[in-house]
Design a protein around this motif. Structure first.
Motif, mmCIF file in Angstrom:
data_model
loop_
_atom_site.group_PDB
_atom_site.id
_atom_site.type_symbol
_atom_site.label_atom_id
_atom_site.label_comp_id
_atom_site.label_asym_id
_atom_site.label_seq_id
_atom_site.Cartn_x
_atom_site.Cartn_y
_atom_site.Cartn_z
ATOM 1 N N VAL A 112 48.079 83.091 39.978
ATOM 2 C CA VAL A 112 46.563 83.483 40.840
ATOM 3 C C VAL A 112 45.724 82.713 41.295
ATOM 4 C CG1 VAL A 112 45.839 85.114 41.869
ATOM 5 C CG2 VAL A 112 47.052 85.777 40.599
ATOM 6 N N ALA A 113 45.883 81.854 41.929
ATOM 7 C CA ALA A 113 44.254 81.135 42.358
ATOM 8 C C ALA A 113 43.585 81.526 43.063
ATOM 9 C CB ALA A 113 44.824 79.322 43.313
ATOM 10 N N ILE A 114 42.252 80.969 42.237
ATOM 11 C CA ILE A 114 40.687 81.959 42.841
ATOM 12 C C ILE A 114 40.093 80.741 43.392
ATOM 13 C CG2 ILE A 114 38.830 82.013 42.532
ATOM 14 C CD1 ILE A 114 40.831 84.569 42.063
ATOM 15 N N VAL A 115 40.113 80.607 44.343
ATOM 16 C CA VAL A 115 38.974 79.885 45.837
ATOM 17 C C VAL A 115 37.302 79.966 45.581
ATOM 18 C CG1 VAL A 115 38.630 78.215 47.242
ATOM 19 C CG2 VAL A 115 40.587 78.721 46.582
ATOM 20 N N ASP A 116 36.550 79.042 44.948
ATOM 21 C CA ASP A 116 35.256 79.648 44.736
ATOM 22 C C ASP A 116 34.323 78.080 44.918
ATOM 23 O OD1 ASP A 116 35.583 82.271 45.110
ATOM 24 O OD2 ASP A 116 35.334 82.633 43.004
ATOM 25 N N ALA A 117 32.824 78.356 45.476
ATOM 26 C CA ALA A 117 32.247 77.301 45.393
ATOM 27 C C ALA A 117 31.482 76.702 44.212
ATOM 28 C CB ALA A 117 31.769 77.357 47.072
ATOM 29 N N PHE A 118 31.550 75.052 44.137
ATOM 30 C CA PHE A 118 30.664 75.074 42.703
ATOM 31 C C PHE A 118 30.997 75.328 41.498
ATOM 32 C CE2 PHE A 118 27.325 76.267 46.894
ATOM 33 C CZ PHE A 118 27.264 74.407 46.731
ATOM 34 N N ASP A 119 30.485 74.974 40.501
ATOM 35 C CA ASP A 119 30.962 75.482 39.288
ATOM 36 C C ASP A 119 30.314 76.481 38.688
ATOM 37 O OD1 ASP A 119 32.704 74.592 36.376
ATOM 38 O OD2 ASP A 119 30.821 73.731 36.018
ATOM 39 N N ASP A 120 31.075 76.667 37.327
ATOM 40 C CA ASP A 120 30.538 77.967 36.151
ATOM 41 C C ASP A 120 31.110 77.293 35.149
ATOM 42 O OD1 ASP A 120 30.913 79.473 34.567
ATOM 43 O OD2 ASP A 120 32.130 81.367 35.813
ATOM 44 N N PRO A 121 30.463 76.779 34.457
ATOM 45 C CA PRO A 121 30.861 76.241 33.266
ATOM 46 C C PRO A 121 30.750 76.844 32.242
ATOM 47 C CG PRO A 121 28.005 76.391 33.781
ATOM 48 C CD PRO A 121 28.592 76.933 35.212
ATOM 49 N N SER A 122 30.995 77.944 33.003
ATOM 50 C CA SER A 122 31.584 78.901 31.829
ATOM 51 C C SER A 122 32.338 80.307 31.385
ATOM 52 C CB SER A 122 30.137 79.575 30.992
ATOM 53 O OG SER A 122 29.585 80.681 32.067
ATOM 54 N N ALA A 123 33.301 80.143 32.619
ATOM 55 C CA ALA A 123 34.159 80.532 33.700
ATOM 56 C C ALA A 123 35.169 80.856 32.487
ATOM 57 C CB ALA A 123 34.875 80.097 34.079
ATOM 58 N N GLU A 124 36.622 79.854 31.512
ATOM 59 C CA GLU A 124 36.630 79.957 30.517
ATOM 60 C C GLU A 124 36.089 80.673 29.202
ATOM 61 O OE1 GLU A 124 40.250 77.661 28.166
ATOM 62 O OE2 GLU A 124 39.368 76.969 28.966
ATOM 63 N N ALA A 125 35.241 80.666 28.717
ATOM 64 C CA ALA A 125 34.916 81.444 28.015
ATOM 65 C C ALA A 125 34.441 82.914 27.778
ATOM 66 C CB ALA A 125 33.259 80.370 27.206
ATOM 67 N N ASP A 126 33.557 82.991 29.308
ATOM 68 C CA ASP A 126 33.616 84.892 29.625
ATOM 69 C C ASP A 126 34.810 85.379 29.932
ATOM 70 O OD1 ASP A 126 30.943 83.522 29.944
ATOM 71 O OD2 ASP A 126 30.155 83.568 31.946
ATOM 72 N N LEU A 127 35.721 84.238 30.293
ATOM 73 C CA LEU A 127 36.756 85.424 30.705
ATOM 74 C C LEU A 127 37.783 85.876 28.805
ATOM 75 C CD1 LEU A 127 39.377 86.129 32.775
ATOM 76 C CD2 LEU A 127 40.365 83.989 32.115
ATOM 77 N N GLY A 128 37.728 84.965 28.563
ATOM 78 C CA GLY A 128 37.771 84.539 27.459
ATOM 79 C C GLY A 128 37.339 86.646 27.003
ATOM 80 N N VAL A 129 36.145 86.979 27.152
ATOM 81 C CA VAL A 129 34.907 87.929 26.367
ATOM 82 C C VAL A 129 35.507 89.014 26.608
ATOM 83 C CG1 VAL A 129 33.172 89.099 26.523
ATOM 84 C CG2 VAL A 129 32.587 86.666 25.389
ATOM 85 N N TYR A 130 36.114 88.760 28.274
ATOM 86 C CA TYR A 130 36.338 89.902 28.980
ATOM 87 C C TYR A 130 37.755 90.430 28.975
ATOM 88 C CZ TYR A 130 37.542 93.289 33.103
ATOM 89 O OH TYR A 130 37.849 93.361 34.181
ATOM 90 N N ARG A 131 38.567 89.728 28.717
ATOM 91 C CA ARG A 131 40.005 90.109 28.044
ATOM 92 C C ARG A 131 39.919 90.625 26.466
ATOM 93 N NH1 ARG A 131 44.019 87.050 31.800
ATOM 94 N NH2 ARG A 131 45.388 88.121 30.714
ATOM 95 N N ALA A 132 39.030 89.669 26.359
ATOM 96 C CA ALA A 132 38.534 90.593 23.953
ATOM 97 C C ALA A 132 38.218 92.023 24.197
ATOM 98 C CB ALA A 132 38.369 89.545 23.722
ATOM 99 N N GLN A 133 37.431 92.276 25.109
ATOM 100 C CA GLN A 133 37.045 93.493 25.463
ATOM 101 C C GLN A 133 38.055 94.901 25.465
ATOM 102 O OE1 GLN A 133 33.794 94.611 24.906
ATOM 103 N NE2 GLN A 133 33.849 95.822 25.068
ATOM 104 N N PHE A 134 39.122 94.187 26.675
ATOM 105 C CA PHE A 134 39.732 95.300 27.121
ATOM 106 C C PHE A 134 41.511 94.843 27.112
ATOM 107 C CE2 PHE A 134 36.665 95.005 30.356
ATOM 108 C CZ PHE A 134 36.311 96.112 30.665
ATOM 109 N N GLY A 135 40.581 94.436 25.191
ATOM 110 C CA GLY A 135 42.498 94.144 24.454
ATOM 111 C C GLY A 135 43.737 93.383 26.027
#
Length: 408
Positions: A108-131
């Motif tokens: 699944v591709a997500i297309v958005d504008a500009f950079d989120d420098p913490s995208a991968e790290a934040d994704l890790g927090v979300y996924r770890a929170q919910f197992g």
């Protein structure tokens, strides 16, 4: 167009709506989270802020952040250390999704504008929170590129970073076995976002979600969304009755929005049309052939096709650490920016993208494939089905919300 901030008074009578998202944090995704029992229902105000600024000659994202207000001692607490809002298990339950077994081999591709420098790290927090299983660059699940496919990213932008976090979290919530491709456009113009869509297609995406929009535009003027074999979704907008592009493109699945609440009925959930979901008739693009027998009231392309939760008052938990306007951490989001990646991920669970088109939901519409949303409105219009929910197709919710993956 919405004003940047809107304040909605919330009192005791409205508690059932907002209280549906008052959950305590949990790391378990095996069962739906439980709504908190209020200690005291109080009258207060909830501030809803557009994540992305509305800039002239640019498109805007369709994310709405809850920035204040509670309804009880156990109510919604945005900008918090623990999550509130709907969790992955809630969304999977509401839409009867095979998230634990399906989605392997889908990107699944997500297309958005500009950079989120913490995208991968934040994704890790979300996924770890919910197992949920880790999704990283290292294990091959996550990839972030610019609109030219490189790692030379555009400049940072806090508002669009919130949109990015919302989008990748929703893919994770619905299809945790899917790979995620984040393509960051250089700026929030139709041309650059369109080039990012083309890049996502070139890099092998099976589904592409677009949680942004601008004025109704002819596909011939913005020829970025015609990619046979790839299911492309677009938010219908958050400004109530009226259409935006690319949702009005004939090549995408236009995704409307609902208000989602728990219920004691057999499904366990109820939905109404969200009052700010976009809908209506394009004046620029031809109708989908699949819409012909659904009495849309439009001579050309009708919006929306399908829908999912979008009301920020029944919003979703999102983690974003890139501080913006004083907010970071666990946040609550709504807008059709929620519903577009949800539906793209439902398409991924179904796995039919290679052989399907955006007419597929119309050819497979039934009570066993969609939850028909029959009440609620997003404005005043004629004919009324363009802005009022009804039995069958209507503008704000389309055919309805997923009841499994049979309609996708």
């Amino acid at each position: 167009m919405r004003t940047p901030q809107r304040i909605a008074a919330v009192g005791i009578a409205a508690f059932a709506v907002v209280g549906a998202i008052a959950f305590t944090g949990t790391a378990q995704a095996a069962a739906p989270s439980k709504a908190a029992t209020p200690a005291t229902a109080v009258t207060t105000a909830k501030v809803r802020t557009d994540a992305c600024a509305h800039v002239a000659r640019q498109v805007h994202c369709d994310a709405i952040r809850i920035t204040g207000g509670t309804v009880s001692a156990n109510g919604v607490k945005p900008n918090a250390a623990t999550p509130s809002g709907y969790f992955p298990a809630d969304l999977q339950s509401a839409y009867k999704l095979p998230s634990s077994t399906a989605g392997v081999g889908q990107t699944v591709a997500i297309v958005d504008a500009f950079d989120d420098p913490s995208a991968e790290a934040d994704l890790g927090v979300y996924r770890a929170q919910f197992g949920l299983p880790a999704c990283t660059t290292a294990n091959g699940c996550f990839r972030k590129v610019s609109q030219t496919g490189t790692t030379s990213y555009p400049r940072k932008n806090g508002g669009w970073a919130e949109e990015i976090s919302l989008d990748v979290d929703m893919v994770s919530a619905i299809c945790p076995k899917c790979h995620i491709l984040l393509v960051e456009a250089t700026s929030a113009t139709t041309a650059n976002l369109g080039k990012a869509v083309n890049e996502a297609a070139a890099l092998g995406a099976t589904e592409i979600s677009n949680s942004y929009g601008g004025g109704d535009t002819a596909d011939t003027s913005a020829p970025y969304y015609n990619h046979p074999g790839i299911m492309i979704t677009a938010s219908s907008g958050d400004s109530a009755f009226g259409v935006e592009f690319p949702a009005s493109s004939r090549y995408v699945t236009a995704v409307g929005g609902t208000t989602l609440n728990r219920s004691t009925n057999a499904r366990g959930w109820t939905e109404t049309a969200w009052a700010d979901a976009g809908s209506g008739c394009s004046t620029q693009n031809p109708a989908l052939s699949g819409q012909a027998s659904f009495n849309t009231g439009c001579a050309k392309r009708a919006v929306a096709d399908v829908s999912a939760v979008a009301d920020p008052n029944t919003g979703v938990a999102v983690y974003d650490s890139f501080a913006y306007q004083g907010f970071s951490g666990w946040l609550v989001f709504g807008g059709t920016s929620v519903s577009s990646p949800i539906i793209a991920s439902v398409y991924a669970l179904a796995g039919n993208a290679a052989s399907a088109t955006n007419n597929y939901p119309y050819a497979h519409d039934s009570s066993s494939t969609f939850n028909d949303v029959t009440s609620g409105s997003n404005g005043t219009c004629s004919p009324t089905q363009l802005c009022h929910a009804r039995v069958g197709w209507d503008g704000p919710t389309g055919l309805g919300t997923p009841n499994g993956v049979g309609g996708f």
